[in-house]
Design an enzyme around this catalytic site. Structure first.
Site, short mmCIF file in Angstrom:
data_model
loop_
_atom_site.label_atom_id
_atom_site.label_comp_id
_atom_site.label_asym_id
_atom_site.label_seq_id
_atom_site.Cartn_x
_atom_site.Cartn_y
_atom_site.Cartn_z
N ASP A 213 14.72 63.49 46.31
CA ASP A 213 14.54 64.62 45.41
C ASP A 213 14.34 65.86 46.28
O ASP A 213 13.26 66.10 46.81
CB ASP A 213 13.32 64.37 44.51
CG ASP A 213 13.07 65.54 43.55
OD1 ASP A 213 13.60 66.64 43.79
OD2 ASP A 213 12.32 65.34 42.57
N PHE B 249 6.26 64.54 42.35
CA PHE B 249 6.60 65.26 41.13
C PHE B 249 8.12 65.27 41.00
O PHE B 249 8.82 65.72 41.91
CB PHE B 249 6.08 66.70 41.14
CG PHE B 249 6.39 67.42 39.86
CD1 PHE B 249 5.60 67.25 38.73
CD2 PHE B 249 7.50 68.25 39.76
CE1 PHE B 249 5.91 67.89 37.54
CE2 PHE B 249 7.81 68.89 38.58
CZ PHE B 249 7.02 68.71 37.47
N LYS C 99 16.24 74.33 41.52
CA LYS C 99 15.51 75.48 42.10
C LYS C 99 16.39 76.44 42.93
O LYS C 99 17.11 77.24 42.35
CB LYS C 99 14.28 74.98 42.86
CG LYS C 99 13.27 74.33 41.91
CD LYS C 99 11.87 74.21 42.46
CE LYS C 99 10.86 73.90 41.36
NZ LYS C 99 10.32 72.56 41.38
C1 LIG Z 1 10.34 71.51 40.28
C2 LIG Z 1 10.65 70.13 40.67
C3 LIG Z 1 11.29 69.25 39.77
C4 LIG Z 1 11.57 69.61 38.34
O1 LIG Z 1 12.48 70.65 38.24
P1 LIG Z 1 12.60 71.43 36.84
O2 LIG Z 1 13.74 72.38 37.07
O3 LIG Z 1 11.29 72.11 36.61
O4 LIG Z 1 12.88 70.44 35.80
C5 LIG Z 1 11.64 67.99 40.23
N1 LIG Z 1 11.38 67.62 41.48
C6 LIG Z 1 10.77 68.44 42.38
C7 LIG Z 1 10.53 67.96 43.76
C8 LIG Z 1 10.37 69.71 42.00
O5 LIG Z 1 9.75 70.50 42.86
#
Ligand SMILES: *Cc1c(COP(=O)(O)O)cnc(C)c1O
Length: 406
Positions: free
Chosen positions: A220, A135, A253
């Site tokens: 990520d 994701f 986050k």
């Molecule tokens: C939550 C998340 C995203 C997206 O972040 P948003 O602030 O919701 O756009 C991307 N990568 C990972 C691994 C995530 O957990």
């Protein structure tokens, strides 16, 4: 809306149900607790999905936000501000990034990944290797990197060039990375698909394969970064990281502790130089308010030893949850944990947990995600372990009743 008890109707009449209808209206928070409009208190074991590292209404955040709002709230990218520069230097230092590294600030995880994707296009190659179950966000570029077809298909045609290799298959990864490959993008632990670990050796295989063909390795760390796994970054974690150094790291986050901010870290001069002046930007990039709050979050995490706390409490919690007959597997590291339930639906257990005053997340049909504020104490977290057997019973009873709960 004068009467808060009518919030569901007002919500339905005015807010797009992008992720379905919410289960509660929350009006206040303090520490690891939040309250709904009826005055009911919940222990927040999800922290706004791994965001509120310092919990709710932390004095350091309140102080930084009000001080910065009263000093200099927003400028533009024609100007710099002290918190922006300080935050960039701090994040690069924490990441042990080499000389010539740099940061691009944005406002969310998806945006941090959009910037990463643009960087990869500047290699002159356009193929990106991502992993099934990944994701990376919901904007068009980040969405192309995200694996779930149900998220992507309604919006086709998407951004081209991305291939998804089967999860956990090192040979498939190595085979997919060729001289057309601009980058491999990975979450060190897959958050949204269930707090899933890659097999040992996978990250180093990704590093080796990308170096061999001159491709970038993008990590990520939107969910795993900023102390969540018990290290500042998952790639620095003694077990998860396998000693690798990435080319690009994306954050959001926990970085803002609730203030919307994202960051794309470019490791070394050769990566930094890929994006030329004028090729990317956002009005809010490095906004003083967001960067001042983020600095306060990082200061507090360091001053209060919360990253080590996350590692140690994560171990104790893992032992405690693993000892429960109702839990067949505990995945994750630090304070990002997945609890695989022997039986019962994670969704029903989440509903029973809410009734009992705990916020958790059904990350798959059979697995709960626990990602509490890093300030949580042993007792606050382990109370949930004590409650879990009863919650499974309550969930089973509720789903057996013809109309659910009364
Ligand atoms: C939550 C998340 C995203 C997206 O972040 P948003 O602030 O919701 O756009 C991307 N990568 C990972 C691994 C995530 O957990």
């Amino acid at each position: 809306m004068n009467d808060l008890s009518d919030w569901r109707n007002h919500h339905s009449a005015s807010i797009l149900p992008a992720l379905g209808r919410p289960q509660r209206l929350l009006v206040r928070g303090e520490g690891v607790h939040v309250w709904d409009e009826t005055g009911k208190r919940y222990t927040d074991l999800l922290a706004g999905i791994a965001v509120n590292a310092l919990g709710h209404a932390h004095p350091a955040i309140v102080e930084a936000l009000t001080r910065q709002a009263g000093t200099l709230g927003h400028i533009s990218n024609f100007f710099a501000s002290p918190p922006q520069i300080a935050l960039a230097e701090r994040v690069l230092a924490l990441a042990e990034a080499p000389e010539g590294s740099s940061v691009y600030f944005s406002n969310s995880g998806a945006e941090a990944n959009e910037a990463a994707l643009k960087i990869t296009r500047r290699t002159g190659r356009s193929k990106i290797v991502a992993v099934e179950g990944s994701f990376h966000g919901r904007t068009m570029g980040a969405l192309a990197l995200t694996s779930k077809a149900a998220y992507r298909e309604p919006f086709e045609p998407g951004v081209p060039g991305v291939v998804h290799v089967p999860f956990g298959d090192e040979a498939a990864l190595r085979a997919a990375v060729d001289t057309d490959t601009a980058a491999v993008i990975l979450e060190p632990i897959q958050g949204e698909s269930g707090v899933r670990h890659h097999p040992t050796g996978y990250l180093s295989a990704a590093r080796e394969a990308t170096i061999a063909v001159g491709a970038l390795l993008v990590l990520d760390e939107v969910q795993t970064g900023i102390g969540r796994t018990g290290a500042w970054f998952a790639f620095q974690h003694p077990e998860l990281g396998e000693g690798i150094v990435p080319d690009v790291v994306t954050l959001a986050k926990g970085l803002g502790g609730g203030m919307p901010i994202g960051a794309t870290l470019m490791f070394g001069r050769s990566v930094t130089q890929l994006l030329q002046p004028g090729q990317h930007g956002s009005t809010y990039s490095g906004n003083p308010l967001a960067t001042a709050v983020s600095l306060a979050v990082l200061d507090t995490l360091a001053a209060d030893g919360l990253v080590d706390h996350a590692a140690a409490l994560g171990e104790r919690a893992r032992e405690r949850f693993s000892a429960l007959a109702e839990v067949t597997e505990v995945s994750g590291t630090g304070l990002l944990l997945g609890l695989e339930l022997r039986d019962g639906s994670a969704k029903d257990v989440t509903t029973a947990a809410l009734e009992a005053g705990f916020i958790v997340n059904p990350v798959t049909e059979t697995r709960l995600r626990i990602a509490p504020p890093l300030i949580i104490t042993d007792d606050q977290l382990l109370d949930f372990a004590d409650a879990l057997p009863g919650l499974l019973t309550a969930a089973a009873q509720a789903s057996a009743a013809p109309e659910g709960r009364a």
